[in-house]
Motif scaffolding. Structure first.
Motif, PDB file in Angstrom:
ATOM      1  N   LEU A 131       0.581   6.715  -6.813  1.00  0.00           N
ATOM      2  CA  LEU A 131      -0.614   7.508  -7.085  1.00  0.00           C
ATOM      3  C   LEU A 131      -0.345   8.999  -6.909  1.00  0.00           C
ATOM      4  O   LEU A 131      -0.799   9.815  -7.717  1.00  0.00           O
ATOM      5  CB  LEU A 131      -1.756   7.059  -6.159  1.00  0.00           C
ATOM      6  CG  LEU A 131      -2.333   5.668  -6.432  1.00  0.00           C
ATOM      7  CD1 LEU A 131      -3.384   5.307  -5.386  1.00  0.00           C
ATOM      8  CD2 LEU A 131      -2.942   5.594  -7.827  1.00  0.00           C
TER       9      LEU A 131
ATOM     10  N   THR B  33      -7.239   4.639  -1.187  1.00  0.00           N
ATOM     11  CA  THR B  33      -6.861   3.391  -1.857  1.00  0.00           C
ATOM     12  C   THR B  33      -5.850   2.611  -1.018  1.00  0.00           C
ATOM     13  O   THR B  33      -5.990   1.393  -0.829  1.00  0.00           O
ATOM     14  CB  THR B  33      -6.260   3.696  -3.242  1.00  0.00           C
ATOM     15  OG1 THR B  33      -7.204   4.416  -4.023  1.00  0.00           O
ATOM     16  CG2 THR B  33      -5.888   2.396  -3.960  1.00  0.00           C
ATOM     17  N   SER B  34      -4.845   3.289  -0.511  1.00  0.00           N
ATOM     18  CA  SER B  34      -3.822   2.629   0.297  1.00  0.00           C
ATOM     19  C   SER B  34      -4.411   2.071   1.583  1.00  0.00           C
ATOM     20  O   SER B  34      -4.055   0.964   2.014  1.00  0.00           O
ATOM     21  CB  SER B  34      -2.694   3.618   0.629  1.00  0.00           C
ATOM     22  OG  SER B  34      -2.128   4.140  -0.546  1.00  0.00           O
TER      23      SER B  34
ATOM     24  N   PRO C 168       0.803  -1.222   0.000  1.00  0.00           N
ATOM     25  CA  PRO C 168       0.000   0.000   0.000  1.00  0.00           C
ATOM     26  C   PRO C 168       0.840   1.278   0.000  1.00  0.00           C
ATOM     27  O   PRO C 168       0.458   2.270  -0.625  1.00  0.00           O
ATOM     28  CB  PRO C 168      -0.800  -0.125   1.310  1.00  0.00           C
ATOM     29  CG  PRO C 168      -0.913  -1.591   1.547  1.00  0.00           C
ATOM     30  CD  PRO C 168       0.399  -2.159   1.067  1.00  0.00           C
TER      31      PRO C 168
ATOM     32  N   ILE D 163       2.009   1.829  -3.525  1.00  0.00           N
ATOM     33  CA  ILE D 163       0.882   2.270  -4.343  1.00  0.00           C
ATOM     34  C   ILE D 163       0.557   3.734  -4.045  1.00  0.00           C
ATOM     35  O   ILE D 163       0.261   4.520  -4.961  1.00  0.00           O
ATOM     36  CB  ILE D 163      -0.343   1.364  -4.102  1.00  0.00           C
ATOM     37  CG1 ILE D 163      -0.079  -0.027  -4.700  1.00  0.00           C
ATOM     38  CG2 ILE D 163      -1.610   1.972  -4.701  1.00  0.00           C
ATOM     39  CD1 ILE D 163      -1.124  -1.050  -4.363  1.00  0.00           C
TER      40      ILE D 163
END
Length: 443
Positions: free
Chosen positions: A27, A40-41, A20, A23
């Motif tokens: 992002l 999202t994470s 995460p 990511i």
């Protein structure tokens, strides 16, 4: 793989943490909104670690913003917008200019003071940079300052937006760490003013070295005459900060109540003066909603993210790794300040607070730092990051409204960073600066 031995407990972080985080970085690098990157994470970390059932995520998102204290955030933002539209912010500039007319480099000092005045109401550094920059940068250039330096001066002064109470940053960090915002406001008075003074001193020194702005040749009688005229024509603008400061620091009003009162009084003054119309409301509300719409989703997603980080042992792991590097408190404090300044360069205050505060607080407590002192040190270091070259966020804001090269502004900002960093180190190593105005229980 990161690991640490904490007494009998071993903390080991694996893909459920690093995935995460990777990511999130990707992002953000792709210019995805920060709240979406955090959300999202957080969801991926919850899924992969099993820290919290996904069925409860919606409830946690709601509970993250279901706090009375957060109501103060949109109120202070709206107050700042109304101040600009009613022209009351220009009254601050007139009074600040009258106060500093005796000094060489007076308008530069006036610009810094009006940044502090605006900060004491809006609580936002970006809003201060944009509002004050539009009023002062052209006049600073006319006064003899190089345009890049004028931009850097405004960017530095606008840092006080999160440092001088009432500050949105202190409301948020108080919510995240469970500390009263009013207590943090009281603790931040001396540190915030110290930063303001450091910016003023920097400008005076630079002006003395290069002789950019003349002035200062004024008799005492003429000085007080001009000051009286400025106060007579603009005294009413100070009713708003007076209400906020008296209400909060006397304990008669909560930050939320002070913000609501400030909005009503500012709007009332605008109608009374004839500088505000009903047709102005849609634009004001949209402008405030845009800023608020960035902050609240970040806070909402921070709650499940913070729980996931705590369950998989990130704060404990960070403490162990940091103390493994050195057990000297002064080294660990420097490490935290470097992390915070770097974070302030690349992200706004809110995501930095919700991500880093729960991770760094255990380390601060491990070396005996008071939680109040930690909060003041954290927000101040983030503020320094806002003008630290070459990525400081305030540098980009001022560059955006003037079209000036970001690299030229960054170069001129270096002296301000140096003096602000000195104050930050004093706050970090001298606890009384943050606790002098607090009851004995916090000392």
């Amino acid at each position: 793989m990161l690991w640490a031995q904490l007494g009998p407990q071993t903390v080991e972080l694996g893909w459920d943490f690093y995935g995460p985080v990777l990511i999130f970085v990707v992002l953000v690098a792709l210019a995805v909104p920060v709240w979406a990157a955090i959300g999202t994470s957080a969801i991926l970390m919850l899924m992969w670690s099993g820290a919290l059932p996904l069925s409860l995520v919606g409830e946690k998102l709601f509970s993250g913003i279901d706090a009375f204290a957060l109501t103060a955030v949109p109120l202070f933002i709206l107050t700042g917008d109304v101040l600009v539209r009613t022209g009351l912010s220009r009254k601050f500039l007139d009074v600040a200019e009258a106060l500093t007319q005796f000094a060489k480099g007076g308008f530069g000092s006036a610009t810094v003071l009006v940044c502090g005045m605006f900060a004491a109401i809006s609580g936002s550094d970006a809003a201060g940079a944009a509002a004050v920059g539009r009023m002062t940068i052209d006049r600073l250039v006319e006064s003899g300052y190089p345009r890049p330096y004028a931009c850097a001066l405004v960017a530095a002064g606008a840092c006080t937006g999160i440092l001088i109470p009432p500050s949105i940053a202190y409301i948020i960090i108080g919510l995240v760490l469970g500390i009263s915002a009013s207590t943090l406001f009281l603790a931040a008075v001396i540190p915030g003013l110290a930063i303001l003074v450091s910016i003023l001193v920097t400008n005076i020194i630079m002006n003395r070295l290069y002789g950019w702005e003349g002035g200062g040749n004024i008799s005492a009688g003429e000085y007080f005459s001009r000051l009286w005229q400025a106060l007579k024509s603009g005294w009413y603008a100070f009713i708003v900060p007076g209400i906020i400061f008296y209400g909060i620091f006397s304990g008669r009003l909560t930050p939320t109540e002070a913000g609501a009162t400030a909005v009503v009084v500012t709007i009332g003054m605008g109608f009374f003066l004839g500088t505000l119309k009903f047709s102005d409301f849609p634009a004001m509300l949209v402008s405030s909603a845009k800023v608020n719409g960035v902050i609240l989703p970040i806070i909402a997603f921070s709650i499940p993210l913070a729980e996931a980080l705590a369950i998989i042992g990130v704060p404990q792991g960070f403490v162990a790794v940091a103390t493994g590097v050195s057990e000297e408190p002064w080294v660990l404090i420097l490490m935290m300040i470097c992390i915070l300044i770097a974070a302030g360069c690349v992200m706004e205050t809110t995501p930095n607070i919700v991500i880093l505060a729960p991770i760094l607080l255990p380390l601060a407590e491990n070396i005996g730092m008071n939680e109040i002192q930690f909060c003041i040190m954290m927000i101040t270091a983030l503020g320094v990051g806002f003008i630290t070259p070459p990525l400081g966020l305030n540098l980009f804001v001022v560059s955006g409204i003037t079209g000036e090269s970001i690299l030229k502004i960054a170069y001129r900002a270096i002296p301000f960073v140096f003096f602000m960093l000195i104050v930050t180190l004093m706050i970090a190593y001298i606890p009384v600066i943050s606790t002098a105005m607090l009851p004995d229980i916090y000392k």
